[in-house]
Scaffold this active site. Structure first.
Site, PDB file in Angstrom:
ATOM      1  CG  HIS A  29      -2.218  -0.821   0.812  1.00  0.00           C
ATOM      2  ND1 HIS A  29      -3.106  -1.328   1.853  1.00  0.00           N
ATOM      3  CD2 HIS A  29      -2.880  -0.614  -0.284  1.00  0.00           C
ATOM      4  CE1 HIS A  29      -4.164  -1.656   1.462  1.00  0.00           C
ATOM      5  NE2 HIS A  29      -4.297  -1.466  -0.069  1.00  0.00           N
ATOM      6  CD  GLU A  47      -2.878 -15.384 -14.612  1.00  0.00           C
ATOM      7  OE1 GLU A  47      -2.214 -14.327 -13.880  1.00  0.00           O
ATOM      8  OE2 GLU A  47      -3.923 -15.575 -14.645  1.00  0.00           O
ATOM      9  CG  ASN A  90       3.022  -8.632 -12.154  1.00  0.00           C
ATOM     10  OD1 ASN A  90       3.903  -8.384 -13.095  1.00  0.00           O
ATOM     11  ND2 ASN A  90       2.197  -7.723 -11.741  1.00  0.00           N
ATOM     12  CG  ASP A  91       0.514 -14.637 -10.791  1.00  0.00           C
ATOM     13  OD1 ASP A  91       0.996 -14.677  -9.722  1.00  0.00           O
ATOM     14  OD2 ASP A  91      -0.886 -14.389 -10.712  1.00  0.00           O
ATOM     15  CB  CYS A 140      -2.506  -7.142 -18.766  1.00  0.00           C
ATOM     16  SG  CYS A 140      -2.656  -8.734 -18.111  1.00  0.00           S
TER      17      CYS A 140
END
Length: 850
Positions: free
Chosen positions: A464, A701, A724-725, A772
């Site tokens: 965050h 992914e 990312n994954d 993406c």
């Protein structure tokens, strides 16, 4: 049994152990031997043996010989705190090695800068025998005779005598040691029970170790914050339990590589400070980019301390009332802060309010109070139990939630004490904040006008704090390692959160060059924002779509301002999280419709709910899983709860205009899953009265989906690669792991080859392929991705102008050449080193071979 000759595993100067600046080694608490001041950068095997200990930090290694002797080699002092940086293991745990085999490659310059000492102890541990000869106080080269060990008669086994009578006692304790049970605490455990009449062992996860063997203790791999069971038998069992608990429960003394934990409050200005030697001028530290940008400023160091608590309470009613009072105060402060807050700060506040009302936390805290504990002690125990559970999931997104819990712990403890939140530093203009970690509430409390950048020793790029920094346009690096805490207050800094570098005390010449770069960057960004409203075409006219990843209505508005050509990924989880029941079909439809209008008719790619065992929600009880990241998640969860899937599909199909939306399925690994969802889309279309077909795509992914992309392309309308994954599954590295974050690079050739395979399969069927994941927002990756066949990039909104400007300078032939070169490299670093950084990332003129 014959004598064992050990040769030098390093070139350098052999010195007595007494010279090592650590009492554990100098006092021979772990074993006898010598130390070497190394000159080379590779550690070799001093004898034949099996690798029985190789911690993930790779700063040490232990071999076990055929004689039962263990040879421990510990590269430098206090190097466990480097978290593996500068070390490369050349062998694996359990591997047999021969004398002279290379074991570990290390960065000697880095150790010289950041370790307390580079002296490397070579110790003989266990085994019945005598160190008959050692070569020391002289120069040695690799392979020179260093020590000779001769076996002796076995000593009388005192185990039975120590065990005696009285049965076995047990006790579970939390390991407070920041770096877990490594060499120093293992030796301290052994020393603590020396002379006691008890047999003692440690147990964790079905494994056990004799507490009188330091090597055995280290092989347990216990990390800081983990729990272990201590068992003891014999007349001194109670004393042994107390002694071991005292070692494991004590925080490690603060050193360069052992700083306070994140569960802490800001230290008052009067707190005593460790006197640190300034880092050498021009030192460059490398971290993970959390928020892109470039800044010049001076260090403002945020030091932290643990909030002291009384364990014993004053009765259940009193402590429960106190806890409630503190929570009311915190809730009121959060609700006040929510007034007028904008995204993403408003989302963080909502998350904290939801966690504050969490019934599980309340129940655990009240249970602890019922056991006689104080309100503060009970609240901390409840929070940390949940934090430990979340971090055990090995998922970056759950680690983010753990950070929020730690922040909430701090806020309630401060309210319990009747204090205002400890003030964050009064920042000078142009401050670059240096800290171990930073909590969201601390960042919100800083003067953003004076904050030029953020540099954290720990943290993750998707926390965050990172999201807040990116939203505010504050450059930020995380996972810089403990050395960043050595920076002295008011030191001049250059923060390059494009290249992932922090330059310490750079000198006037570098500062002037940096100022010139900032001026060029500002001018370039102004040009990019203006040009970003045009469609994206390469210098040779090739059309590339640059879209945005969205997670809210606010994201959609920001994306349009930055020139997005649509949405390549709408994360619908924002509608499902932080609530007590699933959103209705009408609520979903209305929100999707709002975002569609904000995009003014441009494409809207809506990903179905990506939720699962690693991202639990209260109203969707999932079966308990040993490894949630490999269990029910993504489309698997949707097909498990088809009622939620059907509602979401109907909501998407009702959005107008009908041709604007397309559906994207997460975590597809089998064509059967795709067919199952398509069948439900047909039925949902009938129910809402829609005749027009809708495009259905799959996320690539996992290595599985990339390897069967040709099969999936027969039935999917398009592909979208989630890098990312895909990267963490391909490299077998958790993207939330603090010691691996810097190595998790989607430009690794293995990942690029899977992307290339996917693009080839898509083009063979005339399908469009997009990216993406985070790689789409990386300027260094754009030429390679386009060269591999990607024609759509979906970025974070802030990155869109720069990515579009970069693409406009390239030709398709240049990109294909770059892609071919990248596929031939051996590592992600080699890929990134192919050519200078793109102009759009640096503000420098583009090279001819871009």
């Amino acid at each position: 049994m014959s004598a064992l000759v050990l040769v030098s595993p390093l070139a350098g100067w052999s010195t007595p152990l007494e010279e090592v600046p650590d009492p554990v080694f100098a006092g021979r608490m772990l074993g006898d031997g010598v130390a070497i001041d190394p000159l080379g950068s590779t550690l070799y095997a001093p004898c034949e043996g099996e690798v029985v200990l190789l911690p993930e930090t790779r700063h040490a290694i232990t071999l076990r010989t055929a004689q039962g002797l263990e040879v421990l080699m510990h590269l430098g002092i206090d190097t466990v705190g480097l978290g593996g940086e500068g070390f490369e293991a050349l062998v694996a745990l359990g591997q047999p090695v021969r004398t002279g085999d290379a074991l570990i490659r290390f960065d000697l310059d880095l150790l010289a800068r950041r370790a307390r000492s580079v002296l490397t102890p070579i110790l003989l541990v266990g085994g019945e025998g005598t160190l008959a000869r050692r070569v020391q106080s002289c120069a040695v080269t690799v392979g020179d005779v260093l020590m000779e060990w001769t076996p002796g008669s076995a000593a009388a086994d005192g185990a039975a005598a120590r065990a005696g009578a009285g049965g076995t006692r047990g006790r579970t304790v939390r390991v407070a040691l920041e770096h877990g049970i490594h060499a120093r605490p293992a030796a301290q455990v052994v020393a603590a029970i020396k002379g006691l009449g008890a047999e003692v062992s440690l147990h964790v996860g079905g494994r056990q170790a004799d507490a009188r063997s330091a090597v055995a203790l280290m092989t347990l791999g216990v990390r800081g914050g983990g729990q272990v069971e201590i068992r003891a038998a014999g007349p001194d069992a109670a004393a042994a339990l107390d002694a071991v608990e005292a070692v494991l429960s004590a925080a490690e003394p603060a050193t360069v590589s052992s700083m306070p934990s994140s569960a802490s409050a800001t230290a008052p200005a009067s707190s005593p400070r460790v006197q640190l030697e300034p880092l050498r001028p021009g030192t460059v530290l490398r971290g993970v980019v959390a928020s892109r940008g470039f800044a010049i400023g001076r260090a403002a160091v945020l030091r932290v301390r643990e909030i002291a608590l009384e364990e014993a309470g004053a009765g259940f009613e009193h402590e429960a009332r106190e806890l409630d009072r503190a929570q009311v105060l915190v809730r009121a402060a959060l609700e006040q802060a929510r007034i007028g807050a904008v995204e993403p700060a408003a989302e963080v506040i909502e998350a904290h309010l939801a966690l504050l009302a969490d019934p599980h936390l309340q129940s655990r805290a009240l249970h602890c109070i019922g056991q006689g504990k104080s309100a503060g002690y009970a609240w901390r125990a409840a929070i940390r139990e949940s934090v430990q559970a979340l971090r055990a999931l090995d998922d970056a997104r759950m680690a983010e939630r753990a950070d929020d819990l730690t922040d909430l712990e701090r806020q309630v403890l401060i309210a319990l004490a009747g204090e205002q939140a400890p003030s964050v530093p009064a920042l000078p203009s142009g401050a670059i904040l240096i800290a171990q970690e930073l909590l969201p509430s601390q960042l919100v409390g800083l003067d953003a006008e004076r904050l030029a950048g953020i540099c954290l020793a720990a943290g993750g790029a998707t926390s965050h704090v990172s999201i807040l920094a990116a939203a505010a346009g504050i450059p930020a690096l995380v996972a810089l390692g403990p050395t960043v805490i050595e920076i002295v207050e008011d030191t001049a800094l250059i923060l390059d959160a494009e290249a992932g570098e922090l330059c310490v005390d750079p000198g006037e010449r570098r500062v002037e060059a940096a100022r010139a770069r900032m001026t060029r960057n500002a001018e370039r960004r102004a040009r990019e924002r203006q040009a970003a409203q045009r469609e994206c075409r390469m210098a040779d006219g090739t059309r590339i779509d640059v879209l945005a990843n969205l997670g809210s209505m606010a994201d959609a508005e920001a994306a349009m301002r930055n020139g997005a050509e649509g949405c390549g990924l709408l994360r619908t989880e924002f509608l499902f999280l932080e609530r007590r029941q699933a959103p209705s079909e009408a609520e979903q439809r209305d929100e999707y419709q709002r975002i569609a209008r904000a995009l003014a008719g441009k494409p809207l790619t809506i990903r179905t709910l990506d939720i699962g065992g690693d991202k639990p929600i209260d109203y969707l009880p999932l079966p308990e899983e040993e490894n949630p990241a490999l269990g029910l998640r993504g489309v698997r969860t949707s097909l498990w709860r088809v009622d939620l899937l059907d509602e979401q599909l109907r909501a998407v199909l009702a959005v107008e205009p009908v041709e604007q939306c397309r559906i994207l399925l997460p975590m597809i690994t089998d064509v059967v899953e795709l067919r199952a969802v398509r069948a439900r889309i047909v039925e949902a279309s009938r129910q809402v009265g829609r005749a027009a077909p809708i495009e259905l795509g799959v996320m690539i992914e996992t290595p599985a989906s990339a390897l069967i992309a040709d099969v999936l392309a027969r039935e999917a309308d398009f592909f979208s690669i989630g890098t990312n994954d895909l990267t963490q599954y391909t490299l077998a590295m958790d993207r939330g792991h603090p010691q691996l974050a810097a190595r998790l690079d989607a430009l690794h050739p293995a990942v690029l080859r899977l992307i290339a395979r996917t693009a080839e399969a898509a083009h063979g069927r005339g399908r469009r392929v997009a990216v993406c994941g985070g790689l789409a927002s990386d300027p260094a990756a754009a030429p390679i991705l386009i060269g591999l066949g990607v024609r759509e990039l979906s970025c974070v909104p802030a990155a869109i102008p720069g990515v579009k400007a970069l693409i406009g300078e390239l030709t398709l032939e240049q990109c294909k050449r770059r892609a071919r070169e990248a596929l031939e490299q051996e590592s992600a670093d080699a890929v990134r080193a192919l050519s200078p950084a793109p102009a759009a990332a640096t503000g420098e003129p583009a090279s001819a071979g871009a």
